[in-house]
Design an enzyme around this catalytic site. Structure first.
Site, mmCIF file in Angstrom:
data_model
loop_
_atom_site.group_PDB
_atom_site.id
_atom_site.type_symbol
_atom_site.label_atom_id
_atom_site.label_comp_id
_atom_site.label_asym_id
_atom_site.label_seq_id
_atom_site.Cartn_x
_atom_site.Cartn_y
_atom_site.Cartn_z
ATOM 1 N N GLY A 13 63.142 78.643 54.053
ATOM 2 C CA GLY A 13 61.884 79.199 53.565
ATOM 3 C C GLY A 13 62.176 80.411 52.696
ATOM 4 O O GLY A 13 63.273 80.552 52.151
ATOM 5 N N GLY A 16 65.282 82.355 53.987
ATOM 6 C CA GLY A 16 66.530 81.601 53.849
ATOM 7 C C GLY A 16 66.971 81.520 52.400
ATOM 8 O O GLY A 16 68.139 81.762 52.067
ATOM 9 N N ALA A 17 66.016 81.195 51.520
ATOM 10 C CA ALA A 17 66.349 81.125 50.093
ATOM 11 C C ALA A 17 66.805 82.501 49.600
ATOM 12 O O ALA A 17 67.722 82.609 48.785
ATOM 13 C CB ALA A 17 65.142 80.639 49.295
ATOM 14 N N GLU A 131 68.489 91.815 63.806
ATOM 15 C CA GLU A 131 67.829 92.909 63.065
ATOM 16 C C GLU A 131 66.596 92.424 62.322
ATOM 17 O O GLU A 131 65.565 93.113 62.276
ATOM 18 C CB GLU A 131 68.829 93.541 62.092
ATOM 19 N N VAL A 134 62.840 92.254 63.913
ATOM 20 C CA VAL A 134 62.002 93.413 64.232
ATOM 21 C C VAL A 134 61.801 94.279 62.998
ATOM 22 O O VAL A 134 62.755 94.825 62.453
ATOM 23 C CB VAL A 134 62.624 94.266 65.361
ATOM 24 N N GLY A 189 47.515 85.018 51.753
ATOM 25 C CA GLY A 189 48.633 84.346 52.427
ATOM 26 C C GLY A 189 49.365 85.222 53.421
ATOM 27 O O GLY A 189 50.517 84.960 53.774
ATOM 28 N N GLU A 192 49.738 84.255 59.592
ATOM 29 C CA GLU A 192 50.510 83.141 60.135
ATOM 30 C C GLU A 192 49.595 81.918 60.232
ATOM 31 O O GLU A 192 48.362 82.033 60.236
ATOM 32 C CB GLU A 192 51.012 83.497 61.541
ATOM 33 N N LYS A 207 58.123 91.805 69.041
ATOM 34 C CA LYS A 207 59.043 92.826 68.519
ATOM 35 C C LYS A 207 59.160 93.987 69.506
ATOM 36 O O LYS A 207 60.245 94.508 69.776
ATOM 37 C CB LYS A 207 58.541 93.320 67.160
ATOM 38 N N GLY A 304 58.692 89.884 54.185
ATOM 39 C CA GLY A 304 58.962 89.513 52.798
ATOM 40 C C GLY A 304 60.408 89.105 52.597
ATOM 41 O O GLY A 304 61.275 89.427 53.408
#
Lengths: 428, 428
Positions: A13, A16-17, A131, A134, A189, A192, A207, A304
């Site tokens: 997502g 990852g990208a 890391e 949170v 957007g 969730e 968290k 982000g």
């Protein structure tokens, strides 16, 4: 150690990208800082053909994250799939059992299964870092686990759900109702798929439970987090709070008390001039109070692509350098099962109620508060609006139990319309 | 690794005594978090008989820090002596040569000799850590070196001298002159023996040079820090700045530019509503801007026994856990000799000048600014005070060179009394 550190990345997502992009673009920088090249052996996601804005051809593709986690050419399994169970859990366990190190951004997984995963990691000599789970890009897990490790931690507080802070900020700045601000956040957007994860405080509660485990050396216990979402906050409360010098925040607080471990995630009033009060929009903040260091405030983007990828890379580079820190800062066998505190630390409260226009109404309200042992710091009755009068009360420090008794008695007097609103004023 | 980690502590001032206290009081906590007991083999200070409020009988005493640094029963040399040369330097070098790890709170030593010491540490496989040297208890060295290592750092800013911030805050809040606020800080014991270390920006400049080396992968170069103290700041400037929505801070800024590495420590205006602008009293703040993470703000106590000892213990526990990070975050051979930027990045400036009551005076001032290419964003002339009129100008973004030309020309017009004041407005 000039052997490359080889990653297997599950989940492509936004984050990852982003991680793939950074590894491609900053190869020299990462090698200089990590002491060895960082490479990607294979990736995995649900949709193979989707364009993610970054070339993936040079990496092997796995359809199954468990298979990815077990590959011989993967040293570090990077888990960006999400979800407290299912493939994320299976693959994380498989990676740890296979002796791989794991870097995870999965707060739900850690909050629900952190203790078991920490034990599994130790059993196979792996490290499990999180890391990115949170407060996004803020290096708060590192600060608490490592930088401030010489302190007995007294309290950790945090605004750790940017969406909630955005909604509350917009209600105040644009005069929107909760529903309007919610719809706006949804349109952008920010929410969730299950909005209750955000506005119900669950995501932020995950968290908080992770920070509590590190701070107090306890087994992570998300189920003991007292959760209250922001749906109960009205624009009227935000305005009145502002008028009295406060802001309303979805605030997480954990502290160890004589009554047990307190973990709360709820809308609170904080002084408008405090760092927490000054936080606007989607930014996150964590406040750590240690017996030696005093108060440390950390602030930054909580979500982000870039910020979360930054946190993932921080963990990856630690592993590249050979840093091996226990999942929650100490061996999992040291982590105690803390008794949850049944009641919150006493605090002042903000009350808003609507009085019916009956003789002696205000006196009755004051009387029930006094009888319950709740003393009044400030009270303000506004001009009558037809047959009712809004009343604002700031109490002195009181227990929640005494306050609840007083509120029940207040409703029983028959001079109050509807349910009074009660919001904790956290002393920051 | 259940062998104890054995410390030799040189310097038993406030911080040294604080470190000893924590190690005595929190033995179980430190062992749990560090994975091994933390013990003290020997200590060293100038005065052996002084009461430091903590028992020292169980530790060997050394009169000479160099001897302490070389003891066989010392694994980590903790340098709390201070000073850029002399015993601190000799002992740190001796420790590194003997293969000891070193934890230092000595910003002056690191700022002047950091590169040579980093090379020495690497040559003997030692680590040299200095969290306590920068911004007291704030774990900023760790954040920058490790947590944010996946970023290209774009700018680091900091208010890192609590004494200066105290003086500036008191000037504003209590209406004190610089001299009065300075005397108050002095009476409270806030000033170094050589006050110029504080108010001249030297101490904060040392810290900035260390952060710059980590942020940009450069050899620490304190001599290239452009230093300007707070002595030039008048109460008039603080009031006028406040009136226009700004605060005056002794602000350190480092950034890599096409013109070279910029390192500045000078009084600047920052927006009153920004985190830096909201910082009051002796608290420190560091703002880190990374290309991925965006803006991270770290805030906390910048000095004092507990906060500084907390930072020392953080480094000690890293060493106990086996964490081995290069002094400036990458091997010293990687660190480049950055060309210092000769001129600062263009910025808006605040100007205050006193016009003589002559016809066309304001027009002449405006003309010389225009001729130098400096355009005016806001200008305000206050009511005349006898024969002179104070004028405030906020310029649009300009180079310092253009501004200096304009100021020189302004003085040449003969319509300005004395020297105009120019303060940079940093865009935060």
């Amino acid at each position: 150690m000039t052997e490359p550190l080889r990653l297997g990345i599950a989940g492509l997502g936004t984050v990852g990208a982003g991680v793939v992009k950074i590894i491609r673009q900053k190869a020299a920088l990462l090698e200089a800082r990590g002491g060895r090249p960082i490479t990607i052996s294979a990736v995995c996601a649900r949709n193979r053909v989707k364009d993610r804005g970054v070339p993936l051809d040079s990496y092997d593709w796995e359809d199954d994250p468990v298979a990815l986690a077990q590959r011989d050419d993967v040293d570090v399994f990077v888990e960006l799939v999400g979800g407290s169970d299912g493939p994320a859990k299976a693959a994380t366990e498989a990676a740890l059992r296979a002796g791989k190190d794991v870097v995870s951004a999965n707060k739900a997984l850690l909050a629900h299964h952190g203790q078991a995963l920490a034990e599994l990691a130790e059993a196979s000599g792996s490290v499990l870092r999180f890391e990115a789970a949170v407060a996004g890009g803020i290096p708060v897990v590192k600060a608490l686990t490592e930088g401030l490790a010489g302190n007995d931690i007294e309290r950790v507080m945090g605004v750790m759900n940017g969406t909630c802070n955005y909604i509350l900020t917009r209600m105040e700045s644009a005069g929107l109702t909760y529903d309007q601000a919610f719809a706006e956040a949804d349109g952008l957007g920010y929410l969730e798929a299950d909005p209750n994860l955000d506005v119900g405080g669950i995501d932020a509660g995950h968290k908080l439970s992770l920070l509590a485990a590190i701070a107090f050396g306890t087994q992570v216990n998300f189920d003991a987090v007292e959760l209250e979402g922001i749906g109960c906050v009205s624009i009227e409360d935000i305005r009145q709070a502002a008028d009295m010098g406060y802001k309303v925040k979805l605030l997480g607080v954990c502290q160890m008390t004589g009554r047990g471990l307190e973990q709360r995630m709820s809308p609170c009033l904080v002084p408008a001039t405090s760092p927490l009060g000054q936080l606007e929009g989607g930014t996150n903040m964590v406040v750590i109070e240690g017996d030696q260091v005093g108060q440390i405030v950390l602030r930054g983007a909580g979500a982000g692509e870039g910020p979360t990828a930054s946190a993932v890379l921080g963990d990856v580079l630690d592993i590249a350098r050979g840093t091996r820190v226990s999942t929650f800062g100490q061996p999992s066998a040291n982590l105690s099962k803390a008794k949850p505190a049944k009641t919150a630390t006493p605090a002042p409260y903000y009350l808003r109620l609507v009085l019916l226009d009956k003789p002696g109404a205000l006196a009755k309200v004051a009387a029930v508060l006094g009888e319950a042992g709740v003393s009044i710091n400030r009270m303000r009755q506004r001009s009558h609006d037809q047959n009712t009068a809004p009343v604002l009360i700031v109490t002195h420090k009181t227990t929640r139990a005494a306050l609840d008794n007083a509120l029940a008695a207040m409703v029983g007097t028959g001079v109050v319309e509807g349910e009074p609103v009660a919001l904790r004023i956290e002393q920051v």
